[in-house]
Design an enzyme around this catalytic site. Structure first.
Site, short mmCIF file in Angstrom:
data_model
loop_
_atom_site.label_atom_id
_atom_site.label_comp_id
_atom_site.label_asym_id
_atom_site.label_seq_id
_atom_site.Cartn_x
_atom_site.Cartn_y
_atom_site.Cartn_z
N ASP A 94 -11.38 3.06 3.61
CA ASP A 94 -11.70 1.62 3.57
C ASP A 94 -13.21 1.41 3.51
O ASP A 94 -13.67 0.30 3.19
CB ASP A 94 -11.15 0.95 4.84
N LYS B 148 0.84 -1.20 0.00
CA LYS B 148 0.00 0.00 0.00
C LYS B 148 0.87 1.25 0.00
O LYS B 148 0.62 2.20 -0.73
CB LYS B 148 -0.93 -0.01 1.23
N GLN C 242 -5.03 -1.24 9.39
CA GLN C 242 -4.92 -2.59 8.84
C GLN C 242 -5.54 -3.61 9.80
O GLN C 242 -5.19 -3.64 10.98
CB GLN C 242 -3.44 -2.91 8.58
#
Ligand code: NDP
Length: 282
Positions: A121, A54, A98
């Protein structure tokens, strides 16, 4: 006839090229560099790999990247403090924590603490709710990527029967909502579904997000169906999907491979959401 393979790598590359140009134009017009902060807690090797990827992709797209690698012993309060700091940081337009988090941290509490305007997200309840009622929201990256793959392959969804196997908040439920928005008739299956094969065999579009290697076999697929395999499973050191590729390939009309199907799209959609977050905050 063997299924047409939907090449997620190629689609992802095309979208990233366009995105890099869009980012450059946005920066030259606004003097604002879209910024993404990724927070990782603990030592999970797969999570470290995802975060590295990422970080690299964010920089490559011309965006600003911050990565916080925190010890597994980090307390919930410390993590919430960091999220609060990032919520207030003008350089940061997108925040990603995460998952999974270590067991002593309440995942939902942390996700709920992210400013919904920076929730790239799409896991904050406000974004999930907006998706549900068809309002502007950040769409979770994997479902978003699946919809882009379907569009790129020219799959029309209106009036089609779409079957989603899996009902998680990050894949199954949001992708079902997106398919519904595109006027498919949607069935969601899960671990308590009776006679799964009888339902999957009715699918014009079959999305599988279960987390079991080679779970859906050719005889569970309607001839000519579009099959999207979301699964990522490690078997004997190799990555395999939730769909048994060999038997599915002989029946399906279109099929995503693992690796190289849905996977590459997830980070691409994260980058896209980060640019959108920066555009919205102007
Ligand atoms: P979850 O474990 O959260 O959900 C799995 C779902 O599968 C559940 O809804 C479960 O049903 C259902 N399920 C389990 N067993 C069966 C069964 N025998 N029959 C029917 N349904 C069943 O997984 P995720 O949604 O997070 O992920 C699914 C897969 O996708 C994993 O392999 C994951 O690694 C992969 N993934 C890939 C991504 C990518 O970028 N390509 C991103 C995210 C995930 P129930 O609710 O009843 O328990």
């Amino acid at each position: 006839m063997a299924a047409t393979i939907i090449d997620g790598k190629a689609v992802s590359k095309k979208i990233r090229q366009q995105l890099t140009e869009d980012v450059a134009r946005f920066i030259s017009e606004t003097r604002i560099t879209p910024g993404l902060a990724v927070v990782l807690v603990g030592d999970d090797p797969a999570s470290h790999t995802y975060v590295r990827s990422k970080e690299k992709s964010t920089v490559k797209a011309g965006m600003y990247s911050e990565v916080y690698r925190l010890a597994a012993t980090t307390s919930e309060a410390e993590l919430l403090n960091l999220v609060d700091k990032l919520n207030k940081d003008n350089k940061i337009h997108g925040i990603l924590v995460q998952l999974p988090l270590p067991g002593h941290i309440d995942e939902l509490k942390v996700l709920n603490a992210i400013d919904p305007r920076k929730d790239v997200d799409g896991f904050h309840p406000m974004n999930a709710g907006n998706l549900f009622i068809g309002q502007e929201s950040f769409i979770p990256c994997t479902p978003h990527g699946i919809m882009e793959l379907l569009a790129d392959a020219g799959v029309s969804l209106q009036g089609k029967h779409a079957v989603v196997v899996g009902r998680s908040n990050i894949v199954g439920k949001p992708v079902a909502m997106l398919l519904l928005q595109q006027h498919a008739t949607v069935t969601i299956c899960h671990s308590r579904t009776a006679d799964l094969g009888a339902i999957t065999r009715q699918a014009d579009v079959l999305v599988v997000a279960v987390g079991r290697p080679n779970f859906i076999t050719g005889e569970m697929i309607k001839p000519g169906a579009v099959v999207i395999d979301v699964g990522i499973n490690r078997v004997d050191g190799k990555l395999v999907g939730d769909v048994d590729f060999e038997s599915a390939q002989a029946v399906a009309g279109h099929l995503t491979p693992v690796p190289g199907g849905v996977g590459p799209m997830t980070i691409t959609m994260l980058l896209k959401n980060t640019l959108v977050a920066a555009q919205r905050c102007r």
